[in-house]
Write a protein that holds these residues in place. Structure first.
Motif, PDB file in Angstrom:
ATOM      1  N   SER A  44      33.005  33.976  37.717  1.00  0.00           N
ATOM      2  CA  SER A  44      33.992  35.011  37.998  1.00  0.00           C
ATOM      3  C   SER A  44      34.897  35.213  36.796  1.00  0.00           C
ATOM      4  CB  SER A  44      34.832  34.625  39.210  1.00  0.00           C
ATOM      5  OG  SER A  44      34.021  34.545  40.346  1.00  0.00           O
ATOM      6  N   GLN A  86      35.075  39.248  43.416  1.00  0.00           N
ATOM      7  CA  GLN A  86      34.819  38.259  44.456  1.00  0.00           C
ATOM      8  C   GLN A  86      35.974  38.245  45.452  1.00  0.00           C
ATOM      9  OE1 GLN A  86      34.409  34.266  42.985  1.00  0.00           O
ATOM     10  NE2 GLN A  86      33.434  33.557  44.848  1.00  0.00           N
ATOM     11  N   ASP A 166      30.156  40.531  42.089  1.00  0.00           N
ATOM     12  CA  ASP A 166      30.488  39.111  42.175  1.00  0.00           C
ATOM     13  C   ASP A 166      30.412  38.664  43.631  1.00  0.00           C
ATOM     14  OD1 ASP A 166      31.344  36.571  41.775  1.00  0.00           O
ATOM     15  OD2 ASP A 166      33.157  37.091  40.654  1.00  0.00           O
ATOM     16  N   GLU A 167      29.343  38.046  43.974  1.00  0.00           N
ATOM     17  CA  GLU A 167      29.075  37.567  45.330  1.00  0.00           C
ATOM     18  C   GLU A 167      29.303  38.632  46.396  1.00  0.00           C
ATOM     19  OE1 GLU A 167      30.137  33.660  46.408  1.00  0.00           O
ATOM     20  OE2 GLU A 167      30.498  33.026  44.344  1.00  0.00           O
TER      21      GLU A 167
END
Ligand SMILES: Nc1ncnc2c1ncn2[C@@H]1O[C@H](COP(=O)(O)OP(=O)(O)OP(=O)(O)O)[C@@H](O)[C@H]1O
Ligand SMILES: Nc1ncnc2c1ncn2[C@@H]1O[C@H](COP(=O)(O)OP(=O)(O)OP(=O)(O)O)[C@@H](O)[C@H]1O
Ligand SMILES: [Mg+2]
Ligand SMILES: [Mg+2]
Lengths: 505, 280, 335, 335
Positions: A44, A86, A166-167
């Motif tokens: 991240s 994220q 991000d995720e």
């Protein structure tokens, strides 16, 4: 294919923590590039540097052959970089449309907002994503997954050349994730380069072309996805091979002779809602499976008294309990690990230690009402060693930890408590494979010690691999409770989507 | 005929001086069978303007006005006059078509008190002024005091600080003045409340600082009467009489008389000798 | 509902109208404005039953005029509070800008210059606030507490504490004049509200104000230039305060350096009673108008009834508590 | 550092001591208390260079005594602000409880009863605040604004606006007396700070206060009885205000129904200058002591220097801005 984005020798230090140490990354146009690494590996952080949120201490960012120095996310957007962060970056009280176009509103001829135009764009984007979202509802009232889609929609509306995810799938069900992958493939066809971060290995093999692995802030290596295997990647990530993710179920011990830990004879959240009933036995893991918004979280919150409940008839270890308040649930030995660690789980300004001991401070008070700091610290250290929280020490501010490590802190809080009944709502969301395996082992260890665990999860493999019994939810009702060999992915999915309600009198 | 309606708009009601006015008005109104409505402006001229407007809406016959600011209240006075209301100002005058003004002279009050102080100090020594809220009556008292001091070349004004006419503020400020001016011999406070705060500070410092003030509040009189008092005099005003006079004048006007524009109620300097027999 | 459904079959246009009305009514009943309005109506009802003098056209205009100053200040305060901040300096800014305008007018500066200069000073103090808060990252409450003292100090030093008198008669226009029978202060107030309504609800800037209060970090991550808009928010508050200063100066026909003490609390009260969340992100400008009206009606009505000023404090407090309580309870039940 | 490392090899006990000192020093330099302290010292330095009268033992005691009332109120305010709330009613509560105690004493109620009753009233108002906020879910700022009016109104109605006079001479003890040469108000202040320091730093309750301000929802879901502790926080604030009321009543030797107007702003200023985050969750009680001292030194020093009261407003504002700015900048650079 030409390289559209290049990161060279990126270094970033936060205080004493070296989050990134000379990381290189190259992404080609139309490529989906996976970024892998354990919790806290620096994924991240690297993306935030690329998005201008953090400034790198060293290293160069080259976009489209030109070196860039982003000073804010605004700059990044302008050069075609869009990020799905994220941590959600939505404004809770604005609706999905306002959120999607925040900072880039469309205007009509008078310079005023053109709500209809934006709404139409938003509708088109969500149609493409294949999700239905109430566009006039405040986003905080949407479910986590819906919020995630708003995030995705927001990034898509930027029409960026480089899209960072991000995720994004952490809060999605497999079906929704599949939707997302379709959209990603389409974007790829249009030449958009994507960096995809996920802890789900199978997703990487499903959509990604190449993969780069980070470990402890350092570059480990890159590979073509077709030329590698899960085990290879895991080894690159954690430095060793991992065996069987899921510990063996204690199936043999499953029998009616096991004592009931919690008997939910009836729970009805709303006057017109369904009445649910189920039993939780000591030493078992009861799974709550279902689609997004199927009401699992709601039920859990109602059960511990965090939300008001129309009717509730529950006994814990044979004693009927009112459970009006999470504090009463705590006294009764029922604990909840919430779904959203940042807003519901953690006090971000607190240290790891203080977060762990938050609801257990009496334990460290003897006759005097003073906290014995030493004992508190030792426990915290012990816990964080036990589940391997990556942080300089237990005095580190939780807000600065990586997502996965934050989740472990919440878990540690409950492990440190006397509660013998634990409800884990999406416990492995955003957790890396290594840690996941540890958490599974840990949960299993708990059941062996006589804990009773409810695991709410949207990950089918996890439900199938871990649960002794599975309650499948559909539209707020438990439609069936699967047991033993009937716990299988397709069975769970079938009930979740089409099953008929179990009627209780 | 319906009972007479009287409006009394006071600049504040947190001060015995004005509370006494209110009491006097209540007594007077009862005795003539009139209804009385009292409003409290809390030193806020905007609120006082609104208060007067409300009273006009309430269709009062007589407005007894104690303005917190003479200039700022003028438009409210005009409105009242336009509505045919008899307007008599009390204690402080207002600009605009006021029928009559009953009040004491704030400038004189400051001057008398400070002259007395200077004389007591035999015309020389360091003195300080304990200022108050920046409204005209208070500013006038300070001006009067300073004018008095100019007649005494030996008197040196070493400090002017704001005690905000409250005991607690006055106490702290006086403590500070005493610390920074150890040779201070005299002090003028713009009102008795501030003076009583200052008195606490002077007494606990054990210093011999003579104190004068304006108002004549019962507590101040009590303090002046104490043996060995540091509080030596206050320029007394007559809140009760001012209200009675004002109401009388207003009634006279109502009945058709043409009262004088100004009815001065002289201030009276109350020192220890007169204190025993003085009362509002 | 039935009718709109049946329409659906017939035409396309009618449907959307039908739905829109339905939605906006539903939105209103659930929206933040509904409960303050209920509170206001209840207070009005009490006043009407208690005194005949309340419900006269004259008195209602009177209330409107009295409300205007606080309401105008509260417009800026709404903006600031929505953005997650607070502005305690408004009362002082009002006094400073009012006295300055008055002083300039007395000094024979043409009004077309004097009045804008007054506004400019308000904006300037707002910019100082905004700069300290947005760029230097200092907490709003303490920054504006400091500028509250500074602005007041400047006004007092400049005037020596005495009011500034001798304004030309026509200057009454802003505070007591009327335009086609409508009182100017009420008109100015409505204008300020209308402008801010459009700004907040129909411009990107308005979205950013809500976004700042909702989640500043998220707004930054969305590419919103957070600091710039924060600065603007405080400038608007300063401007509103100086407009209120103009009205006040005209109403009093004098520049009052010590006017507006604790007006910030009244403005905050109006905003919060109007349903705006004190922590920002949620609320509406219409609510603020209602909140200001409620306070104004309370002040006026209690005077009308002839309640002792001491007791007024108590009654006002209790009614405010009740009003907020009712709106809380009812909105809880709905959600 | 070296020495502690070498110790490490030798013994076990020394190490921990060494490390602990090192940690606590480092924590101090990074901690929230460091910068307010720097600000205080700078202000003191300025005062010392400007006037000789400042740095005398007498005057320092004087400052301490003057600070005490605001500081005691600020202790409760710290607690409230840490928990994510605010309490505007403190000034009124102080006045109410002070006049009540005075009235009871005059009515020949034994002091051992009169004083606790005064405290009880403070706590009671605090409980009303807390109840409305914690159980009825109303916003702190508006609840305490309302009770501010109510408490003041009760004090005024009860006394008719007159101060209550004629307290026995020994009552001077709390405000002007001394214990072994130490001024009682300073002593009371230090005691209140010490107790609250222990409570906040060493008891579960203290941890909950921080947790409430940090993330109330997380605390609630993990089983902390959020409402109960919130209630308590406001009760503490009420108690602190009434302790301040006792000191003030004794200092003035009379119960003043109109004392303490706008004291809430001073208390908030002390808390925020002391480094406590206005949105809760972060801060320290020691910081508040320093913040209160800074304000006290400013008031005292400017009086000492003989600055005009009007100009004082300006200077005070500027210095507060500077103090906060410096502490912000430096803490930014460190993180
Ligand atoms: N603002 C910050 N201040 C201090 N440390 C930070 C900050 N942001 C990140 N870190 C640290 O940097 C390291 C990398 O964090 P990062 O969030 O990049 O991890 P990640 O790879 O994304 O992990 P996860 O898979 O859990 O999301 C962690 O040790 C984290 O504690
Ligand atoms: N499409 C939707 N629009 C509006 N509200 C929804 C929608 N889907 C779900 N909800 C709300 O969410 C509630 C159930 O959400 P809950 O979070 O309990 O489900 P969940 O099974 O835990 O799913 P999740 O994976 O999102 O946590 C529903 O009863 C409904 O109120
Ligand atoms: Mg991460
Ligand atoms: Mg859920």
């Amino acid at each position: 294919m030409h390289t559209i984005l290049e990161l060279q020798g990126i270094c970033k230090q936060f205080g004493r923590i070296k989050a990134l140490n000379g990381v290189d990354l190259a992404v080609a146009g139309g490529e989906i590039h996976a970024l892998l690494g354990e919790n806290g590996a620096g994924k991240s952080t690297l993306m935030k540097i690329l998005g201008g949120v953090h400034r790198p201490d060293q290293g160069r960012i080259i976009v489209g052959g030109e070196e860039r120095h982003f000073t804010s996310y605004h700059d990044a957007i302008k050069s075609g970089v869009a990020i799905i962060f994220q941590e959600f970056s939505l404004i809770p009280y604005l609706n999905a449309v306002d959120n999607m176009f925040l900072g880039r509103e469309m205007r009509n001829t008078f310079g005023l907002l053109s709500r209809t135009m934006m709404r139409r764009r938003a509708e088109a984007i969500f149609r493409r994503l294949g999700v239905t979202i109430d566009l006039s509802m405040e986003v905080r009232r949407l479910s986590l997954a819906q919020q995630q889609f708003v995030e995705i929609g927001k990034a898509l509306s930027l029409e960026a050349r480089i899209l960072i995810l991000d995720e994004p799938t952490a809060t999605l069900t497999p079906a929704e994730a599949a939707h997302l992958f379709t959209v990603m493939r389409e974007l790829k066809r249009l030449g958009v380069a994507m960096i995809f971060i996920s802890h789900h290995m199978e997703e990487i093999f499903e959509v990604c072309d190449r993969v780069t692995v980070l470990r402890d802030g350092a570059y480990v290596g890159s590979a073509e996805v077709v030329a590698t295997t899960v085990d290879d990647l895991v080894e690159m990530m954690v430095g060793r091979r991992l065996q069987n993710t899921f510990p063996p179920k204690t199936a043999a011990r499953m029998s009616t002779s096991m004592r009931t830990a919690m008997d939910v004879r009836a729970i009805q959240l709303r006057r017109d809602g369904p009445v649910n009933r189920f039993q939780l036995r000591e030493g078992e893991i009861l799974g709550f499976a279902g689609l997004v918004g199927s009401g699992r979280t709601e039920l859990a919150l109602g059960l511990i008294g965090a939300d008001p409940c129309h009717r509730k008839d529950v006994s814990v270890h044979g004693v009927t309990m009112a459970l009006h308040d999470p504090a009463e649930a705590l006294v009764a030995g029922v604990g909840l690990l919430p779904e959203n660690r940042k807003t519901e789980g953690l006090i971000l300004d607190f240290s790891i230690k203080d977060n762990i001991s938050l609801n257990n401070l009496q334990k460290y008070c003897s006759a005097l009402p003073f906290i014995r700091r030493g004992a508190e610290r030792e426990d915290a250290q012990c816990m964080s060693r036990d589940i391997d929280i990556k942080a300089p020490d237990v005095f580190a501010r939780v807000g600065n930890l990586s997502g996965g490590n934050q989740q472990k802190v919440v878990i540690a809080r409950w492990l440190n408590h006397h509660c013998k009944i634990l409800i884990f709502d999406e416990p492995t969301r955003g957790i890396d494979v290594g840690a996941k395996a540890e958490i599974y082992r840990l949960m299993r260890r708990l059941t062996v010690q006589g804990y009773a665990v409810i695991m709410i999860s949207s990950e089918l493999p996890e439900i199938v691999g871990m649960c002794d019994r599975v309650a499948v939810f559909r539209q707020g009702a438990i439609v069936t409770i699967l047991e033993g060999d009937s716990i299988q992915s397709n069975e769970v999915m079938r009930h979740a989507t089409t099953g008929s309600r179990l009627e209780f009198v | 005929a319906p009972p007479l309606k009287i409006g009394l708009s006071l600049q504040e009601m947190n001060n015995p001086y004005f509370v006494t006015m209110k009491k006097a008005a209540e007594e007077a109104a009862t005795s003539i069978g009139a209804t009385l409505i009292v409003t409290d402006a809390r030193h806020d001229i905007a609120k006082q303007t609104s208060d007067v407007e409300d009273l006009i809406q309430k269709k009062i016959d007589i407005l007894l006005l104690n303005p917190t600011d003479s200039v700022g209240i003028q438009s409210a006075v005009k409105s009242a006059k336009k509505a045919g209301i008899v307007v008599v100002t009390v204690d402080a005058n207002a600009q605009g078509p006021v029928d009559s003004f009953v009040g004491s002279k704030n400038f004189d009050a400051g001057q008398a008190a400070c002259t007395y102080l200077a004389n007591t100090l035999k015309g020389k020594g360091d003195v300080a002024i304990l200022d108050g809220i920046p409204v005209v009556p208070i500013l006038e008292r300070v001006r009067g005091c300073k004018a008095a001091f100019t007649n005494f070349p030996g008197i040196k004004l070493v400090a002017t600080q704001n005690g905000k006419q409250e005991r607690d503020q006055a106490l702290s400020v006086t403590e500070n003045i005493l610390q920074s001016h150890p040779r201070l011999q005299g002090m003028f406070s713009v009102n008795d409340i501030g003076a009583l705060g200052a008195l606490s500070a002077i007494e606990s410092s054990g210093k011999d600082v003579k104190l004068v003030s304006v108002d004549g509040a019962p507590d101040a009189i009590k303090a002046i009467l104490k043996s060995n008092a540091k509080f030596i005099a206050t320029a007394a005003q007559y809140p009760r009489d001012q209200i009675r006079l004002a109401l009388g004048v207003a009634l006279a006007k109502k009945w058709g008389a043409t009262p004088p524009a100004t009815i001065p109620v002289d201030i009276k300097l109350i020192d220890r000798e007169q204190a025993a027999s003085f009362r509002w | 509902m039935n009718s709109s459904e049946s329409h659906k079959v017939d035409t396309g246009i009618d449907v959307s109208v039908g739905i829109r009305t339905r939605i906006s009514l539903a939105r209103f009943a659930k929206g933040p404005v509904c409960y303050p309005l209920v509170g206001l109506m209840m207070v009005c009802l009490v006043m009407v039953t208690m005194t005949d003098a309340f419900l006269t056209p004259d008195n209602l205009i009177n209330v409107g005029r009295q409300v205007s100053i606080n309401a105008i200040i509260a417009v800026g305060m709404t903006c600031v509070i929505l953005s997650g901040g607070i502005d305690l300096s408004v009362g002082s800014v009002m006094a400073l800008s009012g006295t300055l305008t008055a002083a300039l007018m007395i000094a024979a500066v043409p009004p077309a210059l004097a009045i804008p200069i007054g506004f400019a000073v308000g904006i300037a103090v707002g910019l100082v606030n905004g700069f300290c808060i947005a760029y230097a990252g200092m907490p709003p409450i303490i920054v504006t507490l400091a500028t509250m003292g500074i602005a007041r100090g400047i006004a007092l030093v400049a005037t020596g504490g005495y009011p500034i008198d001798g304004l030309p008669d026509w200057f009454e226009f802003f505070g007591r004049g009327d335009v086609f029978g409508l009182q100017t202060p009420i008109l100015i107030m409505l204008l300020v509200f209308a402008v801010m309504y459009v700004v907040l609800d129909h411009t990107p800037f308005g979205r950013y104000v809500y976004a700042l209060g909702g989640n500043e970090e998220a707004a930054r991550l969305s590419g919103v230039r957070v600091a710039r808009y924060k600065l603007l928010v405080y400038a608007i508050s300063g401007l509103c305060a100086s407009i209120a200063g103009l009205v006040l100066t005209s109403r009093l026909m004098s520049g009052q350096p010590n006017a507006g003490v604790s007006f910030e609390l009244d403005a905050i009260a109006a905003v919060v009673i109007g349903g705006t969340s004190i922590s920002g992100g949620r609320g509406s400008i219409i609510g603020t108008l209602i909140g200001a009206m409620l306070l104004g009606v309370l002040n006026n009505g209690l005077n009308m009834i002839g309640v002792s000023p001491y007791v007024q404090n108590i009654i006002k407090g209790v009614i405010i508590l009740l009003a907020i309580y009712i709106s809380r309870e009812r909105s809880k039940r709905l959600s």
